[in-house]
Write a protein that holds these residues in place. Structure first.
Motif: not given
Length: 341
Positions: A65-69
């Motif tokens: 998580a965090g790359f494609d929010k």
């Protein structure tokens, strides 16, 4: 080729602007015929297929998580060879996140500091994008990571999480409760067992049949890690993700003035490797053999992924090394895993 591009161009760009530029390319790769070409180049070897959470993963290695929010690049990330994509962190209420600049590279450490603050367009908008994505393809395993809306008081956090879970769980292959980001005030306090228990119980009920996991911080004491792991088993959760970013700055090679200038935020990347592995071993020792443990933090190579699996990880995730390794990172890892057999 990519290392040269990073040194000469990307490393000189504002990190968040570089991320948006990369996401534009990744989104394009999720659309035919580009996706067909990418998949032909990056498809994991059949022997890497892994079963977990009642699902089939083409590879044990996925995107954290965090790359494609905002569920905008999942199809492209799948086309690049990742075995699963965890989108988010998503909140019930849309929010812009913290003021920019809020993302900083520590290149000598192959690390990043971020204080993004769960910037996203909210659970309802994400649900609509997930519906469209599901209509196009059911092949990609999609996890959905949810967090507390910043404007919601910690005392009202449970209802806020339940709202997101109700909207997103029916569209997710698995759901993750994020109580471990350092960038939302008061959030990490929810990891205490006495406050975490009612929160997880309520979200578990809202998630229905969707597997539910909880994501913890590397900065918990060992006994706290073990207590959360036992709680997750007690409540019937499907798994646990270890770990999120750290607030520690110990042992960095980057000039201290540069680190200080970056300020507060969560540190990710290579410096997290040792503690993440320690937490994985603590969790695995505290849970049953069939309990899903996802390891993330400092993973960069196929050897690192294999090390995590040898230590008991069911699945492994990465993010920060994508910045330093480039678009063929998942392919490199999958080929390394297949080569060892």
């Amino acid at each position: 080729m990519y290392p040269l591009l990073f040194r000469t161009v990307l490393s000189r760009m504002d990190p968040e602007s570089a991320h948006h530029a990369a996401m534009a390319v990744i989104r394009m790769l999720g659309v035919p015929p580009f996706s067909w070409a990418a998949r032909a180049l990056t498809r994991p070897a059949p022997e890497l297929a892994t079963s977990a959470l009642g699902l089939r993963f083409e590879s044990p290695f996925g995107v954290a998580a965090g790359f494609d929010k905002d569920v905008k690049g999942a199809a492209g990330l799948f086309a690049l060879g990742f075995g699963h994509v965890e989108v988010g962190t998503l909140t019930a209420i849309p929010q812009p996140g913290n003021p920019r600049p809020r993302l900083f590279r520590l290149i000598p450490d192959r690390a990043v500091i971020n204080r993004m603050g769960f910037n996203n367009h909210g659970a309802e908008a994400a649900a609509e994008r997930l519906r469209r994505l599901r209509r196009r393809s059911r092949r990609a395993v999609l996890g959905v990571n949810i967090g507390k809306s910043r404007v919601v008081d910690v005392a009202e956090a449970t209802a806020d999480y339940v709202r997101s879970a109700s909207l997103l769980a029916p569209l997710a292959d698995y759901l993750v409760v994020n109580v471990s980001s350092p960038n939302t005030p008061g959030l990490r306090g929810l990891q205490a067992v006495e406050t975490l228990r009612p929160l997880l119980h309520a979200v578990h009920n809202a998630a229905g049949t969707t597997p539910l996991l909880v994501k913890i911080a590397p900065d918990l004491a060992d006994d706290e890690v073990e207590a959360v792991a036992r709680l997750a088993v007690e409540l019937g959760l499907a798994g646990l993700i270890a770990t999120n970013t750290t607030i520690s700055r110990e042992g960095l090679a980057t000039d201290p003035a540069t680190v200080a200038a970056a300020g507060d935020g969560g540190l990710s990347g290579a410096p997290l490797r040792t503690r993440s592995l320690e937490v994985l071993r603590l969790v695995r020792a505290a849970v049953p053999a069939d309990f899903c443990v996802v390891s993330v933090g400092g993973v960069e190579t196929a050897a690192h992924v294999r090390e995590r699996m040898d230590a008991g990880a069911t699945l492994v995730q990465g993010y920060t090394a994508f910045l330093y390794r480039g678009p063929l990172w998942a392919r490199q890892i999958n080929r390394g895993l297949a080569k060892r057999g």
